[in-house]
Design a protein around this motif. Structure first.
Motif, short mmCIF file in Angstrom:
data_model
loop_
_atom_site.label_atom_id
_atom_site.label_comp_id
_atom_site.label_asym_id
_atom_site.label_seq_id
_atom_site.Cartn_x
_atom_site.Cartn_y
_atom_site.Cartn_z
N ARG A 182 55.16 12.16 -11.33
CA ARG A 182 54.43 11.02 -11.89
C ARG A 182 52.92 11.15 -11.82
N ARG A 183 52.39 12.01 -10.96
CA ARG A 183 50.94 12.10 -10.81
C ARG A 183 50.41 13.48 -11.19
N ASN A 215 43.74 10.73 -7.20
CA ASN A 215 43.72 9.33 -6.78
C ASN A 215 43.33 8.39 -7.92
N ASP A 241 43.74 6.68 -11.55
CA ASP A 241 44.81 6.33 -12.47
C ASP A 241 44.52 6.92 -13.84
N GLU A 292 45.97 6.61 -16.83
CA GLU A 292 46.00 5.71 -17.99
C GLU A 292 44.90 4.66 -17.96
N LYS A 293 44.55 4.17 -16.78
CA LYS A 293 43.58 3.09 -16.68
C LYS A 293 42.14 3.56 -16.58
#
Length: 100
Positions: A55-56, A86, A88, A90-91
């Motif tokens: 996921r990361r 660390n 995000d 997408e954001k």
């Protein structure tokens, strides 16, 4: 704080594999990160690498590659700034690059 039971994936990925590496460390090694590069990432990150690979790590590395970075450039970016994991994707990361 969150109990270990509520974060089983992170706990499982932080357990050492047969060679003493965590799953993220083994994944980075499979991508060609040298032991020295992994040591630098761990020393800059300040703790064991406990990133969620699926996921990361994979999405971020793929995104950097999609931006046109070569594998050596991606490794260099991660070694220089492991705290990138660390952020995000997408954001923060994608909107900032789109703004640039």
């Amino acid at each position: 704080g969150a109990s270990l039971a509520s974060r089983p994936l992170v706990l499982r990925q932080s357990l050492p594999l047969h060679d003493g590496r965590t799953l993220p460390e083994a994944y980075f090694a499979s991508l060609g990160f040298s032991d020295g590069e992994l040591s630098r990432v761990k020393s800059k990150y300040g703790r064991r690498l406990e990133f969620d690979v699926e996921r990361r790590v994979k999405p971020l590395l793929q995104w950097l590659s999609d931006l046109g970075m070569t594998a050596p450039e991606v490794r260099k970016a991660v070694v220089r700034c492991p705290m990138i994991f660390n952020v995000d994707l997408e954001k923060v990361s994608k909107p900032v690059v789109l703004w640039l």
